[in-house]
Design a protein around this motif. Structure first.
Motif, short mmCIF file in Angstrom:
data_model
loop_
_atom_site.label_atom_id
_atom_site.label_comp_id
_atom_site.label_asym_id
_atom_site.label_seq_id
_atom_site.Cartn_x
_atom_site.Cartn_y
_atom_site.Cartn_z
N UNK A 163 0.86 -1.19 0.00
CA UNK A 163 0.00 0.00 0.00
C UNK A 163 0.90 1.23 0.00
N UNK A 164 0.33 2.36 -0.42
CA UNK A 164 1.03 3.64 -0.27
C UNK A 164 0.72 4.19 1.11
N UNK A 165 1.69 4.87 1.68
CA UNK A 165 1.56 5.40 3.03
C UNK A 165 1.93 6.87 3.09
N UNK A 166 1.28 7.57 4.01
CA UNK A 166 1.78 8.88 4.45
C UNK A 166 1.91 8.82 5.96
N UNK A 167 3.00 9.37 6.48
CA UNK A 167 3.29 9.36 7.91
C UNK A 167 3.15 10.80 8.42
N UNK A 168 2.12 11.06 9.18
CA UNK A 168 1.82 12.42 9.65
C UNK A 168 2.29 12.56 11.10
N UNK A 169 3.33 13.34 11.30
CA UNK A 169 3.78 13.68 12.64
C UNK A 169 3.14 15.01 13.05
N UNK A 170 2.52 15.04 14.21
CA UNK A 170 1.90 16.27 14.71
C UNK A 170 2.73 16.76 15.89
N UNK A 171 3.47 17.83 15.67
CA UNK A 171 4.30 18.41 16.74
C UNK A 171 3.42 19.29 17.62
N UNK A 172 3.16 18.81 18.82
CA UNK A 172 2.24 19.50 19.75
C UNK A 172 3.01 20.48 20.63
N UNK A 173 3.72 21.42 19.99
CA UNK A 173 4.42 22.46 20.75
C UNK A 173 5.64 21.95 21.49
N UNK A 174 6.40 21.03 20.89
CA UNK A 174 7.59 20.49 21.56
C UNK A 174 8.61 21.59 21.84
N UNK A 175 9.31 21.43 22.98
CA UNK A 175 10.33 22.41 23.37
C UNK A 175 11.74 21.85 23.32
N UNK A 176 11.88 20.60 22.85
CA UNK A 176 13.22 20.03 22.70
C UNK A 176 13.59 20.04 21.22
N UNK A 177 14.42 19.10 20.80
CA UNK A 177 14.86 19.09 19.39
C UNK A 177 13.93 18.27 18.50
N UNK A 178 12.75 17.92 19.00
CA UNK A 178 11.81 17.14 18.18
C UNK A 178 11.45 17.82 16.86
N UNK A 179 11.16 19.14 16.82
CA UNK A 179 10.84 19.77 15.53
C UNK A 179 11.96 19.63 14.50
N UNK A 180 13.22 19.79 14.92
CA UNK A 180 14.35 19.65 13.99
C UNK A 180 14.45 18.22 13.47
N UNK A 181 14.24 17.24 14.34
CA UNK A 181 14.29 15.84 13.91
C UNK A 181 13.16 15.53 12.93
N UNK A 182 11.98 16.06 13.17
CA UNK A 182 10.86 15.83 12.25
C UNK A 182 11.12 16.47 10.89
N UNK A 183 11.68 17.66 10.89
CA UNK A 183 12.00 18.32 9.62
C UNK A 183 13.05 17.53 8.85
N UNK A 184 13.99 16.93 9.58
CA UNK A 184 15.01 16.13 8.90
C UNK A 184 14.39 14.89 8.27
N UNK A 185 13.47 14.24 8.99
CA UNK A 185 12.77 13.09 8.43
C UNK A 185 11.96 13.49 7.20
N UNK A 186 11.37 14.67 7.26
CA UNK A 186 10.60 15.17 6.12
C UNK A 186 11.48 15.32 4.89
N UNK A 187 12.71 15.80 5.08
CA UNK A 187 13.63 15.96 3.95
C UNK A 187 14.09 14.61 3.40
N UNK A 188 14.18 13.61 4.27
CA UNK A 188 14.68 12.31 3.85
C UNK A 188 13.60 11.44 3.19
N UNK A 189 12.37 11.59 3.61
CA UNK A 189 11.30 10.68 3.19
C UNK A 189 10.12 11.49 2.69
N UNK A 190 9.77 11.32 1.42
CA UNK A 190 8.67 12.08 0.83
C UNK A 190 7.32 11.67 1.39
#
Length: 328
Positions: free
Chosen positions: A31-58
């Motif tokens: 099947x085709x998949x989309x992986x939706x991460x919802x950043x609920x106002x994180x204050x650590x490095x979670x947003x940067x890690x999610x953005x990196x995953x976004x760049x690596x995986x369409x």
């Protein structure tokens, strides 16, 4: 296409591990998949890690909320932005094994609109949490007119029509386990053993769990109001009987008026009952107040859709433009 919604709040220690395990599972599914991460106002490095995953995986989409709105609202935001024919909700702490996704999808293909993962064991949790969780689910089943499955968290699969039904429920105080049950449709349980948290610390301390329990009870039951009414009637009846006894005792035997301690006990008892009743009414009134303000459930700071959704949006825009009255 199947959407996977994963809320994130300060999960820098486990995001990469979760993503790796998730991909190892979905890469084996046709099947085709989309992986939706919802950043609920994180204050650590979670947003940067999610953005990196976004760049690596369409396939990855990242929704960043404007602040911390809470897990229930983050789940709602992910469901609102999902595009799959089915949507899987899962936490990133790996207590819910991604390997179960294959079985959830199989049951969905058998015709079930909601396939929920039901815990058989809860490894890595204290005996007190296990006992309170066990009794909470049984209590809310007794109080609510909706059957909410016991020992079941948010880990589940929802069909597209189930997601659209949930999208129509825009109440501010959201007890998602109750909403999942309220929509109805064919539902089935898939049992599993819950694992210990892989890394980091749970955001659910006992105070937050207590408030969460109150949220669930007041969202799906008016039994506390009814109990307060019956208890008030019982106390009033006892007070009437006691008053009749005092009158009889005074007329027959006289009354030397000692009884100050017993009088204080009765006054304090009745006052406590009244305050409890007012508090219960206040809980429901506060929810009406929040609903009356009609504020949006959440605000999105940024949204980076997956490649499939971006291409679909571009195609839709192109078709619309080619049929518009002003197009060449």
């Amino acid at each position: 296409m199947i959407s996977i919604v994963a809320p994130v709040f300060n999960e820098e220690t486990v995001i990469q591990t979760f993503y790796d395990q998730l991909c190892a599972v979905i890469d084996e599914i046709d099947s085709r998949f989309e992986i939706i991460f919802v950043d609920d106002g994180s204050r650590d490095s979670s947003p940067a890690l999610l953005n990196r995953l976004k760049q690596q995986d369409a396939r990855v989409a990242v929704i960043a909320l404007s602040r911390n709105f809470g897990k229930e609202i983050a789940l709602t935001a992910g469901l609102d932005h999902s595009h799959g024919d089915a949507v899987i909700v899962i936490d990133t702490d790996l207590q819910d094994p991604p390997q179960l996704i294959t079985q959830l999808i199989a049951e969905w293909r058998n015709g079930y609109d909601v396939v929920y993962a039901q815990r058989v064991t809860r490894a890595g949790e204290s005996w007190f949490k296990k006992i309170t969780a066990h009794h909470f689910y049984r209590l809310i089943q007794r109080l609510s007119h909706i059957r909410i499955p016991a020992d079941t968290g948010d880990f589940r699969l929802l069909s597209r029509r189930a997601v659209e039904a949930l999208g129509r429920l825009r109440e501010r105080h959201r007890f998602m386990k109750g909403l999942f049950a309220w929509i109805g449709y064919p539902q089935k349980a898939v049992q599993y053993d819950r694992l210990p948290r892989r890394a980091g610390q749970s955001k659910w301390n006992y105070w937050r769990l207590w408030n969460f329990a109150l949220e669930g009870i007041t969202s799906f039951s008016t039994a506390p109001l009814r109990i307060a009414t019956y208890f008030g009637l019982a106390v009033a009846l006892l007070a009437f009987i006691y008053g009749a006894f005092i009158i009889y005792d005074t007329l027959v035997h006289g009354n030397p008026v000692p009884g100050y301690p017993s009088l204080m006990v009765v006054v304090l008892f009745l006052g406590g009952i009244q305050l409890i009743g007012i508090g219960i009414i206040g809980e429901y009134l506060g929810r009406l107040y929040d609903e009356a303000k009609q504020r949006p459930l959440y605000l999105v700071k940024s949204y980076q859709p997956s490649a499939d959704c971006s291409a679909k949006a571009a195609t839709t825009s192109s078709i619309t433009d080619s049929h518009s009255p002003t197009s060449g």
